[in-house]
Scaffold this motif. Sequence first.
Motif, PDB file in Angstrom:
ATOM      1  N   TRP A 152     -10.973  -1.612   0.230  1.00  0.00           N
ATOM      2  CA  TRP A 152     -10.272  -0.816   1.242  1.00  0.00           C
ATOM      3  C   TRP A 152     -11.107  -0.793   2.506  1.00  0.00           C
ATOM      4  O   TRP A 152     -12.288  -0.439   2.477  1.00  0.00           O
ATOM      5  CB  TRP A 152     -10.055   0.609   0.745  1.00  0.00           C
ATOM      6  N   GLU A 197       0.835  -1.192   0.000  1.00  0.00           N
ATOM      7  CA  GLU A 197       0.000   0.000   0.000  1.00  0.00           C
ATOM      8  C   GLU A 197       0.873   1.247   0.000  1.00  0.00           C
ATOM      9  O   GLU A 197       1.970   1.253   0.552  1.00  0.00           O
ATOM     10  CB  GLU A 197      -0.901   0.014   1.241  1.00  0.00           C
ATOM     11  N   CYS A 211      -5.713  -2.492   2.700  1.00  0.00           N
ATOM     12  CA  CYS A 211      -6.106  -3.125   1.443  1.00  0.00           C
ATOM     13  C   CYS A 211      -6.510  -4.567   1.743  1.00  0.00           C
ATOM     14  O   CYS A 211      -5.855  -5.251   2.540  1.00  0.00           O
ATOM     15  CB  CYS A 211      -4.927  -3.079   0.476  1.00  0.00           C
TER      16      CYS A 211
END
Length: 116
Positions: A36, A6, A95
């Motif tokens: 997310w 990320e 994520c």
Amino acid sequence: QVQLVESGGGLVQAGGSLRLSCAASGRFFSINTMAWYRQAPGKQRELAAGFRSGGTTNYADSVKGRFTISRDNAQNTVYLQMNSLKPEDTAVYYCNVILSTGYMYWGKGTLVTVSS
């Protein structure tokens, strides 16, 4: 094994924008869903935005109209464009990827801090 990297978090003033990225790499056939999540201090992790298995998107009510999730299937990357940020958006953003095999993976998280 899948690795999720990320990037894009940081400090921004209220009303500003940030764009998060999450790139998946490793040995896998295909990705089913990407999303997310976020976790604010003292709160449970919640979905911010995600792709359903059919490719449609869903958003938390609190971010609708301000956040946009997108993905690049060729690059196995998911993005989260965050506009009109508010102090209550301050959180660690994670994520999440679910493979076609059903295995789920999480990134390490990226901190987003919105100052008032």
